[in-house]
Scaffold this active site. Sequence first.
Site, mmCIF file in Angstrom:
data_model
loop_
_atom_site.group_PDB
_atom_site.id
_atom_site.type_symbol
_atom_site.label_atom_id
_atom_site.label_comp_id
_atom_site.label_asym_id
_atom_site.label_seq_id
_atom_site.Cartn_x
_atom_site.Cartn_y
_atom_site.Cartn_z
ATOM 1 C CD GLU A 51 -1.877 -2.259 1.752
ATOM 2 O OE1 GLU A 51 -0.703 -2.536 2.103
ATOM 3 O OE2 GLU A 51 -2.840 -3.044 1.911
ATOM 4 C CG PHE A 113 -9.975 -9.215 11.502
ATOM 5 C CD1 PHE A 113 -8.738 -9.568 12.019
ATOM 6 C CD2 PHE A 113 -10.175 -9.307 10.136
ATOM 7 C CE1 PHE A 113 -7.716 -9.998 11.183
ATOM 8 C CE2 PHE A 113 -9.161 -9.735 9.293
ATOM 9 C CZ PHE A 113 -7.925 -10.083 9.818
ATOM 10 C CD GLN A 114 -7.432 -7.004 7.898
ATOM 11 O OE1 GLN A 114 -8.293 -6.840 7.055
ATOM 12 N NE2 GLN A 114 -6.242 -7.521 7.600
ATOM 13 C CE LYS A 163 -18.109 -6.364 3.488
ATOM 14 N NZ LYS A 163 -17.026 -6.993 2.756
ATOM 15 C CG MET A 466 22.439 12.517 3.903
ATOM 16 S SD MET A 466 23.508 13.695 3.062
ATOM 17 C CE MET A 466 22.449 14.258 1.747
#
Lengths: 560, 169
Positions: A51, A113-114, A163, A466
């Site tokens: 993602e 969940f999630q 949802k 760096m």
Amino acid sequence: MKLSGADIIVRTLIEQGIETVFGYPGGQIINVYDSLYKYQDEIKHILTAHEQGAAHAADGYARASGRPGVVIATSGPGATNLVTGIATAYLDSVPMIAITGNVPTYQLGTDSFQEIDITGITLPITKHNYVVDDVNDLAPTIREAFTLAISGRPGPVLIDVPKDIQIAECEYTPAEPVSPAPPQAAKLSRIEAAAECINQSQRPFIYFGGGLITSDAQEELLALAEKLDAPMGCSLMGISGIPTDHPRFLGMQGMHGHYASSMAMHRADCIIALGVRFNDRVTGNRAKFATHSKVVHIDVDGAELDKTVAAAHSMRGDLKLTLQKLLPLLGEKHLPEWRKTVEGLKFEEQKALDRQSGLTPRSAMLTLNRFLGENTPVATDVGQHQMWAAQSLCFKNKRRFISSGGLGTMGFGMGAAIGAAAATGEKAVLVTGDGGFGMDLNELATAVTYRVPLVILLMNNGVLGMVRQWQTLFFNKHYSNTVLDRRTDFVALARAFGADGERAETHEQLEAALKKAFESDLPFVVECIIDKDEFVLPMLPPGGSMDDIITKVDSEVQDD
Amino acid sequence: MTERNFTIAVLVSNESGVLNRVTSMFRRRRFNISSLTVSETESPGLSRITVSTSGLESDKNQLINQLYKLPVVCSIKELDPIESVTCELMLIKVKNEPETRADIRDAAQAFGAKTVDYTRDSVTMRLTGTSREIDAFVDLMRDYTILEICRTGIVSLERGSTTISKIEI
């Protein structure tokens, strides 16, 4: 017509002119993916490996095109994986719409969940965010989000859609693509006062940033420079805002800016700052910054005025419109003395550069320059390679240098390059390092799957250069965790992904490899081997002033 | 450059999470807020936030400019202390003892504090006034035993018929 929430999301994106979105499916966004399947002839979805890559791709898409980038992810980890990408876009004022699924409204707040409070998490890194809890609000919310993302100072907006809202149905009426809030010029009284100050100046310097590109004020900027007989410099975000080879342009400012550009700003008696925010990487020690000069500051975001640098004249307004009102109030200047000083600074800078020989980072960039077309977008990761690219690459057109400035996100480049290629239809270039590439090379898979024309110039020095540079200069060469003893065969790795690659250790090899890469139909990794002790110079030490600028490092400091 | 106190009135749209958006901005920008009140207003779509803070003029400008960027903010105005009516409400509970009872009653009377609860062991008083008056009363009560204090933070309206609902910011 009556449509499900999921269909409304996709139809509204299409209605707003979005042709490509980036994302990754999951349980709480599956309905939207079903709609993407349904409308696949009208809107293309690019599936990334992660993602975060999708968020950076949407960002790169927006930076290269000026149109909002759209990223879609599921709830929970899908949403949290967007966070770095959203923050990157926020710090660099990039218009982005992030759409996340979430658990049904009746489960919100129960640690399902999630389930994650993504609007809470992204509150400080978005212009605004929404949880849609009524399907009737869905299309208006998305349109409002687009308006916000592109108005004033652009930025990311997140819409969290539970949802059950994706499943619920309501009436959908298509609308026209939204327009940004009408831009406004700064107050005339303020412009007049600023003009008076500029007219008195003997050594004016124009310093521009990303705001120039956003407000499309290139023409006005160049007219200003001509009228004032003034040199110009820019922040990292301003690169590609005007053609790099413009005779009045001295290059990037700041910690690793061009010597002539930083010194000219230091010596100026009036700094005209356009669409910049005086980041600490530009000013160094703020107490010692611009002590001899008056600052005239124009920005569309009033909160940037007098935030870190107190300006003599600050104006909130659209840059283009404000410059249009400012220009007629300014007298024509001829400043031969000032021009001579600036030419002297340029000469000094050039003299230092001419001493270098062999395959150096700079010569690698100059070689790459010869392969870049007028419209080739170049993305970078973050680190030494980014600064070398910023210092030495040449651009003709705006929105062609795509780099994480404010957040400094390693792992930004692959996604951003894929997004830029999708937005422009051009072969894109990624300049990266072995550290940065280690964070985003999974997106090679995406580039291969979608046949993204991509040339990756991997500056491999085997170290986190760096940080190593700082350790050399400021930490007694304690190379704590910056030596990458990884032994990755990047050419084999590219081939394993279905891409192609070649290794270059000399100038001739680099030239040949780049030629092959630009002719290749596959994403192509050019691994350019450079010395681990190459420095990015000049360097303004953190918290230092222009008096502390480091322009060369003794060879024994680097070698022993 | 001296620090002073500011009172800023903000109209925000009356939707869930608005207070969080405003206070989250104060937190991450490290503004030092001494009092913050939120209430409904004459129009159902708007809530009013009254913030009081101390700092330099530049801090105040930064706070206003940052507020201005929040899409939920409809109007912002700094309230001039002379041109505004400002007050705060306090409930204070002190120990009720025979030897201090009369003194407490006298002090309350002097400040116009109203007794709203009275038991064998405690007296609870309600006082409305400026923050200074309330501070002074609290200071006086420290001579006795304060059990609990609850203050609302300040609310403020401009004198005369002007309102903050249509201010150009």
